[in-house]
Scaffold this active site. Structure first.
Site, PDB file in Angstrom:
ATOM      1  N   LYS A 115      25.962  40.222 -23.798  1.00 20.58           N
ATOM      2  CA  LYS A 115      25.759  38.957 -24.525  1.00 20.58           C
ATOM      3  C   LYS A 115      24.899  39.143 -25.763  1.00 20.58           C
ATOM      4  CE  LYS A 115      26.590  35.358 -21.155  1.00 20.58           C
ATOM      5  NZ  LYS A 115      26.097  34.120 -20.540  1.00 20.58           N
ATOM      6  N   LYS A 198      36.894  39.856 -19.331  1.00 25.68           N
ATOM      7  CA  LYS A 198      37.027  38.767 -18.351  1.00 25.68           C
ATOM      8  C   LYS A 198      37.365  37.458 -19.060  1.00 25.68           C
ATOM      9  CE  LYS A 198      32.721  36.604 -17.746  1.00 25.68           C
ATOM     10  NZ  LYS A 198      31.698  35.885 -17.124  1.00 25.68           N
ATOM     11  N   LYS A 201      34.509  31.210 -20.768  1.00 28.90           N
ATOM     12  CA  LYS A 201      34.345  29.946 -21.496  1.00 28.90           C
ATOM     13  C   LYS A 201      34.012  30.195 -22.952  1.00 28.90           C
ATOM     14  CE  LYS A 201      31.815  27.261 -18.052  1.00 28.90           C
ATOM     15  NZ  LYS A 201      30.889  27.991 -17.197  1.00 28.90           N
TER      16      LYS A 201
HETATM   17  P1  AMP Z   1      29.844  30.810 -15.596  1.00 33.70           P
HETATM   18  O1  AMP Z   1      30.994  30.128 -16.256  1.00 33.70           O
HETATM   19  O2  AMP Z   1      29.492  32.103 -16.268  1.00 33.70           O
HETATM   20  O3  AMP Z   1      28.686  29.932 -15.340  1.00 33.70           O
HETATM   21  O4  AMP Z   1      30.380  31.236 -14.158  1.00 33.70           O
HETATM   22  C1  AMP Z   1      30.412  30.382 -13.018  1.00 33.70           C
HETATM   23  C2  AMP Z   1      31.032  31.118 -11.844  1.00 33.70           C
HETATM   24  O5  AMP Z   1      32.383  31.470 -12.136  1.00 33.70           O
HETATM   25  C3  AMP Z   1      30.307  32.441 -11.527  1.00 33.70           C
HETATM   26  O6  AMP Z   1      30.315  32.624 -10.125  1.00 33.70           O
HETATM   27  C4  AMP Z   1      31.166  33.471 -12.203  1.00 33.70           C
HETATM   28  O7  AMP Z   1      31.066  34.740 -11.599  1.00 33.70           O
HETATM   29  C5  AMP Z   1      32.562  32.884 -12.000  1.00 33.70           C
HETATM   30  N1  AMP Z   1      33.462  33.332 -13.054  1.00 33.70           N
HETATM   31  C6  AMP Z   1      33.359  33.084 -14.388  1.00 33.70           C
HETATM   32  N2  AMP Z   1      34.366  33.661 -15.060  1.00 33.70           N
HETATM   33  C7  AMP Z   1      35.120  34.311 -14.139  1.00 33.70           C
HETATM   34  C8  AMP Z   1      36.314  35.109 -14.198  1.00 33.70           C
HETATM   35  N3  AMP Z   1      36.913  35.350 -15.350  1.00 33.70           N
HETATM   36  N4  AMP Z   1      36.806  35.606 -13.037  1.00 33.70           N
HETATM   37  C9  AMP Z   1      36.197  35.352 -11.851  1.00 33.70           C
HETATM   38  N5  AMP Z   1      35.092  34.620 -11.725  1.00 33.70           N
HETATM   39  C10 AMP Z   1      34.549  34.097 -12.849  1.00 33.70           C
END
Ligand code: AMP
Ligand code: TRP
Length: 335
Positions: A115, A198, A201
């Site tokens: 990041k 990956k 968002k």
């Molecule tokens: P975040 O959007 O980074 O707050 O992620 C929220 C949850 O979604 C966390 O448990 C992440 O590990 C999971 N997550 C986010 N992006 C992915 C992805 N591309 N594949 C699998 N899990 C994800």
């Protein structure tokens, strides 16, 4: 006999739209686990501001993510849903953990390196100590299990290190060592444009992800444009090795249809991607459509969502306050 439920805690950042990656990697699992474990789900706004967030957008995104969790099937009557900034204990325990964690541990965190990129000198200090806050989120409730995507595994290892060092420094057996719960095939849903990144968002390319707010046409268009290779679909799983984009689409299909990847390969093996993509778009719309609709309905009911978050923060506060009080006592703060 009262049934003993172990406790899960997990969080999601209100830093943009929820994606198919969030859903398949994490939220779907939360829905499945909510009746097995005592469950606490947090919209982590303190984490979101480690990179710049416009205040009005953050407020809207916090409500929208909460609405998204409910629309996906998290039941506010069964679990706690709240936003992090409403429970001051998160920031407070994070400070104590800043004093337990070592610089060397944080220097190894790959998410910070990704990041912060080349511009590390200009990253916020918050982004650097973010994993300490995440450890505090979990330990503030002495949660035992944390369902997350694979990208969070290293942060959970750090959480264990912090808990262990706290226990050993202060000679107590207070914090539990958390267990990660990571789904095997969808723990890392990849970008639709790049099989080595990956789905996220914050990816600048809208076509890299499916948002839970996307309409039917947008979903179909993004899937049609999803990158693949020029080989036909293989008829078994080993045939997907070294083909990350194809593997990702098969995994998404399998997860959305509750089938084994092997069966998808059998069905489409030998064909090109056109018919498969058409079916995948239909399938995605049939699973995500009702979620999107419910999310939109809830987003129009601001007061309902605000009430869920308010009640959630009161319940979360009631669990965490005695734990934080004990931590104060262990550390040597006056009561
Ligand atoms: P975040 O959007 O980074 O707050 O992620 C929220 C949850 O979604 C966390 O448990 C992440 O590990 C999971 N997550 C986010 N992006 C992915 C992805 N591309 N594949 C699998 N899990 C994800
Ligand atoms: N760091 C997680 C992410 O970006 C979100 C998060 C914050 C979290 N605190 C947490 C996840 C505690 C699980 C437990 O996805």
């Amino acid at each position: 006999m009262t049934e003993f439920k172990q406790r899960i805690f997990s969080g999601v950042q209100p830093s943009g739209n929820l994606t198919l990656g969030n859903y398949l990697g994490a939220i779907r699992n939360w829905v499945a686990l909510q009746r097995i474990y005592e469950s606490i789900f947090c919209v982590v706004d303190l984490h979101a501001i480690t990179v710049w967030q416009d205040p009005e957008t953050l407020r809207d995104a916090t409500r929208e993510v909460a609405a998204g969790l409910i629309a996906c099937g998290i039941d506010p009557a069964e679990c706690i849903i709240f936003n992090q900034s409403q429970v001051p204990g998160h920031a407070e325990l994070a400070w104590i953990f800043n004093c337990v964690a070592r610089m060397g541990w944080l220097n190894r965190m790959t998410q910070f390196k990704e990041k912060a990129g080349k511009n590390r000198e200009r990253a916020s200090v918050g982004l650097y100590v973010y994993p300490d806050l995440m450890a505090a989120d979990i330990m503030l409730y002495k949660a035992t299990h944390v369902p997350v995507g694979a990208d969070q595994k290293q942060h959970l290892e750090l959480t264990r290190d912090i808990a262990q060092k706290f226990n050993s420094d202060y000679g107590v057996d207070f914090f539990p060592l958390v267990e990660p719960l990571i789904l095997k095939d969808t723990g890392r849903v990849m970008s639709l444009r790049d099989g080595s990144a990956k789905m996220s968002k914050s990816d600048p390319s809208e076509n890299s992800r499916i948002n839970l707010t996307d309409d039917r046409d947008t979903i179909a268009k993004k899937i049609r444009k999803a990158r693949t290779d020029s080989e036909p679909i293989p008829s078994d799983l080993p045939g997907l090795e070294g083909r990350p984009e194809a593997k990702n689409l098969i995994n998404i299909f399998a997860a959305l249809s509750d089938q084994a990847g092997e069966d998808i390969c059998k069905e489409y093996g030998g064909q090109g991607f056109a018919a498969f993509k058409k079916d995948l778009a239909e399938l995605s719309v049939s699973v995500l459509g009702p979620i999107t609709q419910e999310m939109k309905r809830l987003c129009d009911e601001k007061t309902f969502v605000d009430q869920v978050l308010k009640e959630g923060s009161e319940k979360a506060g009631a669990i965490s306050e005695p734990i934080l009080k004990t931590v104060h006592n262990i550390v040597g703060f006056l009561q």
